[in-house]
Design a protein around this motif. Sequence first.
Motif, PDB file in Angstrom:
ATOM      1  N   CYS A  19       0.830  -1.210   0.000  1.00 42.34           N
ATOM      2  CA  CYS A  19       0.000   0.000   0.000  1.00 42.34           C
ATOM      3  C   CYS A  19       0.865   1.261   0.000  1.00 42.34           C
ATOM      4  CB  CYS A  19      -0.941  -0.010   1.195  1.00 42.34           C
ATOM      5  SG  CYS A  19      -2.289  -1.206   1.051  1.00 42.34           S
ATOM      6  N   GLU A  20       1.960   1.236   0.720  1.00 39.26           N
ATOM      7  CA  GLU A  20       2.873   2.381   0.715  1.00 39.26           C
ATOM      8  C   GLU A  20       3.480   2.575  -0.676  1.00 39.26           C
ATOM      9  OE1 GLU A  20       5.689   1.484   3.745  1.00 39.26           O
ATOM     10  OE2 GLU A  20       4.380   2.083   5.408  1.00 39.26           O
ATOM     11  N   ALA A  21       3.830   1.477  -1.327  1.00 37.62           N
ATOM     12  CA  ALA A  21       4.403   1.565  -2.671  1.00 37.62           C
ATOM     13  C   ALA A  21       3.376   2.098  -3.669  1.00 37.62           C
ATOM     14  CB  ALA A  21       4.911   0.190  -3.106  1.00 37.62           C
ATOM     15  N   ILE A  22       2.128   1.656  -3.531  1.00 44.86           N
ATOM     16  CA  ILE A  22       1.075   2.144  -4.423  1.00 44.86           C
ATOM     17  C   ILE A  22       0.871   3.647  -4.237  1.00 44.86           C
ATOM     18  CG2 ILE A  22      -1.403   2.025  -4.929  1.00 44.86           C
ATOM     19  CD1 ILE A  22      -1.256  -0.953  -4.112  1.00 44.86           C
ATOM     20  N   ALA A  23       0.826   4.097  -2.991  1.00 42.26           N
ATOM     21  CA  ALA A  23       0.622   5.520  -2.710  1.00 42.26           C
ATOM     22  C   ALA A  23       1.751   6.365  -3.301  1.00 42.26           C
ATOM     23  CB  ALA A  23       0.527   5.745  -1.203  1.00 42.26           C
ATOM     24  N   ALA A  24       2.970   5.840  -3.253  1.00 36.52           N
ATOM     25  CA  ALA A  24       4.132   6.570  -3.763  1.00 36.52           C
ATOM     26  C   ALA A  24       4.388   6.285  -5.244  1.00 36.52           C
ATOM     27  CB  ALA A  24       5.368   6.214  -2.951  1.00 36.52           C
ATOM     28  N   ARG A  25       3.593   5.370  -5.830  1.00 33.87           N
ATOM     29  CA  ARG A  25       3.815   4.917  -7.213  1.00 33.87           C
ATOM     30  C   ARG A  25       5.262   4.451  -7.390  1.00 33.87           C
ATOM     31  NH1 ARG A  25      -0.947   5.375  -6.695  1.00 33.87           N
ATOM     32  NH2 ARG A  25      -2.425   6.283  -8.195  1.00 33.87           N
ATOM     33  N   ALA A  26       5.740   3.739  -6.377  1.00 32.44           N
ATOM     34  CA  ALA A  26       7.111   3.231  -6.372  1.00 32.44           C
ATOM     35  C   ALA A  26       7.091   1.734  -6.628  1.00 32.44           C
ATOM     36  CB  ALA A  26       7.781   3.524  -5.029  1.00 32.44           C
ATOM     37  N   PRO A  27       7.671   1.247  -7.715  1.00 38.06           N
ATOM     38  CA  PRO A  27       7.626  -0.179  -8.040  1.00 38.06           C
ATOM     39  C   PRO A  27       8.379  -1.037  -7.032  1.00 38.06           C
ATOM     40  CG  PRO A  27       9.117   0.965  -9.521  1.00 38.06           C
ATOM     41  CD  PRO A  27       8.408   2.019  -8.722  1.00 38.06           C
ATOM     42  N   LEU A  28       7.989  -2.313  -6.973  1.00 40.19           N
ATOM     43  CA  LEU A  28       8.582  -3.266  -6.041  1.00 40.19           C
ATOM     44  C   LEU A  28       9.144  -4.463  -6.795  1.00 40.19           C
ATOM     45  CD1 LEU A  28       5.764  -3.342  -3.328  1.00 40.19           C
ATOM     46  CD2 LEU A  28       8.021  -2.261  -3.099  1.00 40.19           C
ATOM     47  N   PHE A  29      10.269  -4.952  -6.294  1.00 39.11           N
ATOM     48  CA  PHE A  29      10.836  -6.204  -6.785  1.00 39.11           C
ATOM     49  C   PHE A  29      10.572  -7.280  -5.744  1.00 39.11           C
ATOM     50  CE2 PHE A  29      14.779  -8.938  -6.679  1.00 39.11           C
ATOM     51  CZ  PHE A  29      14.367  -9.765  -7.713  1.00 39.11           C
ATOM     52  N   ILE A  30       9.761  -8.275  -6.097  1.00 40.48           N
ATOM     53  CA  ILE A  30       9.396  -9.330  -5.158  1.00 40.48           C
ATOM     54  C   ILE A  30      10.570 -10.294  -5.011  1.00 40.48           C
ATOM     55  CG2 ILE A  30       7.765 -11.172  -4.633  1.00 40.48           C
ATOM     56  CD1 ILE A  30       5.746  -9.697  -6.446  1.00 40.48           C
ATOM     57  N   ARG A  31      11.005 -10.461  -3.771  1.00 34.19           N
ATOM     58  CA  ARG A  31      12.160 -11.317  -3.526  1.00 34.19           C
ATOM     59  C   ARG A  31      11.801 -12.458  -2.586  1.00 34.19           C
ATOM     60  NH1 ARG A  31      16.320 -13.020  -0.613  1.00 34.19           N
ATOM     61  NH2 ARG A  31      18.439 -12.899  -1.433  1.00 34.19           N
ATOM     62  N   GLY A  32      12.088 -13.684  -3.040  1.00 38.30           N
ATOM     63  CA  GLY A  32      11.981 -14.844  -2.177  1.00 38.30           C
ATOM     64  C   GLY A  32      13.377 -15.260  -1.762  1.00 38.30           C
ATOM     65  N   GLY A  33      13.774 -16.474  -2.149  1.00 40.08           N
ATOM     66  CA  GLY A  33      15.105 -16.950  -1.803  1.00 40.08           C
ATOM     67  C   GLY A  33      16.198 -16.454  -2.718  1.00 40.08           C
ATOM     68  N   GLY A  34      15.841 -15.756  -3.803  1.00 39.84           N
ATOM     69  CA  GLY A  34      16.846 -15.271  -4.744  1.00 39.84           C
ATOM     70  C   GLY A  34      17.539 -16.378  -5.501  1.00 39.84           C
ATOM     71  N   SER A  35      16.877 -17.548  -5.598  1.00 42.84           N
ATOM     72  CA  SER A  35      17.514 -18.710  -6.229  1.00 42.84           C
ATOM     73  C   SER A  35      17.383 -18.714  -7.739  1.00 42.84           C
ATOM     74  CB  SER A  35      16.900 -20.002  -5.670  1.00 42.84           C
ATOM     75  OG  SER A  35      15.515 -20.077  -5.985  1.00 42.84           O
ATOM     76  N   LYS A  36      16.520 -17.834  -8.290  1.00 40.85           N
ATOM     77  CA  LYS A  36      16.289 -17.829  -9.736  1.00 40.85           C
ATOM     78  C   LYS A  36      16.377 -16.407 -10.293  1.00 40.85           C
ATOM     79  CE  LYS A  36      12.490 -20.130  -8.809  1.00 40.85           C
ATOM     80  NZ  LYS A  36      12.819 -20.745  -7.504  1.00 40.85           N
ATOM     81  N   PRO A  37      17.585 -15.810 -10.287  1.00 44.51           N
ATOM     82  CA  PRO A  37      17.708 -14.466 -10.871  1.00 44.51           C
ATOM     83  C   PRO A  37      17.398 -14.469 -12.359  1.00 44.51           C
ATOM     84  CG  PRO A  37      19.868 -15.419 -10.453  1.00 44.51           C
ATOM     85  CD  PRO A  37      18.870 -16.337  -9.820  1.00 44.51           C
TER      86      PRO A  37
END
Length: 355
Positions: A19-37
Motif C-alpha cells: 500500500c505504501e508503494a502504491i501511494a508513492a507509485r514506487a515499483p517493487l521487486f518481489i524477492r523470495g530466496g533469490g535462487s532464480k535471478p
Amino acid sequence: MRQDSQAHDHSAVLIEQVCEAIAARAPLFIRGGGSKPFPGRQVDAAPIDTRAHRGIVNYDPTELVITVRAGTPVSELDDVLDDSGQMLPCEVASFGGAATVGGMVASGLAGPRRPWVGSVRDFVLGCRLITGQGRHLRFGGEVMKNVAGYDVSRLVTGSFGCLGLLTEVSLKVLPKPRATRHIEVDMPAAAALAQLAAWRRAGLPIAGACHDGATLHLRLEGGVESVRGAHARIGGAGADSTFWRALREQRLSFFDDARPLWRLSVPPTAPLIELPGPCLVDWGGAQRWLKSDASAKVVRELAQRLGGHATGFSAVASGEAFHPLPAALMRYHRALKQQLDPYAIFNPGRLYADF
C-alpha cells in the motif's frame, strides 16, 4: 491435520508495504530466496522480501492437499510431504534450500518428471494474492474452481510476480510411487528419442528420461511388477537416484560450462539438429538445455525451426530472456496486468521491457 503457528503470518506487513508503494507509485521487486535471478530481466525497484511469511497453513494427508505460505522453503515443503509418504509430483528444484514456494509458483519451473505427471500449474488449486490495489484476495481454494471468469491461481503460475504478490498457495499432492527404479542405457541420442516414442506408445511407466550425449538415463515409477517388467523390456544397467536430483538442481557437470544457458522447449518428437554448443536432452526430448555463445536471434530461430521456443536462463545479449510474444497475445497480457496491477507496481519489466 497439521497447522503451523500463526507467528510466521506476515501478510499484514506485506500488505502495508504494498500500500505504501502504491501511494508513492514506487515499483517493487518481489524477492523470495533469490535462487532464480534468471530467466527474466533484472528489475530496478525496491525489494519486498517474502521469506519471513512462511509455514504450513493447513495439511491433511488424507485430503492430498497442502496449503503453505509463499515464503516457505521448497525443501521444507518436500520434507513435510515426505514424512507422510507424499510428494509434489512436478519435482521442483530447491536450489540448495534457497527456493521458496512463492518463487516456485511464480516461475512455474518443473523438474524431470513434468511430462509424465504435469506442470507446476497443474498442481496449484488456489492462492492468496496481494493485488496492485492493495487488496488481499483469495482465488480458487482447496478444490478446482474459477473465480470471476479467470482461474487466477493458474494465471499467476509462471507470471514471475508481474500480476501480484503471492502470500499463500494450495497445492495438490500425491502418494509416492510404490516402486522406483533408475537405469542407464548406452545409445546415441537419436536412437534414444525413437525408443522413447515407442516406449511411450507401449505405456511403459517412465517418469524421467534424459540423454547426456552418451547415455540415456531413465527413471521407472509405478507398481512393483510394472516397474520390474519395464526394466526387463528396456534392459540397461541399474543406477542410483543421484542423477535426477543433480539434474533438477542444475548440478550436473553440463551446467558448469561458463557459456550462457538456454532452454529450448520443443515437441518431444522434434528431430535432433546441430546446435551451437553442448546440449542436454531432458523431458524425453521436449526440453533441450543448450550452453552457447550464439546470439539470441540464432538460438530462437533454431527453436522455432523445431516447432518450439527458447528461453535464456542466464544473461543474454538482447536483454530479453523470454521468446517475443505475438502482438495479439501481448495485448491480452497487458489487459490482465492492468486489471490486477494497474499502477505497474510489481516486478516491472521482469518478463518483457514494456510489460
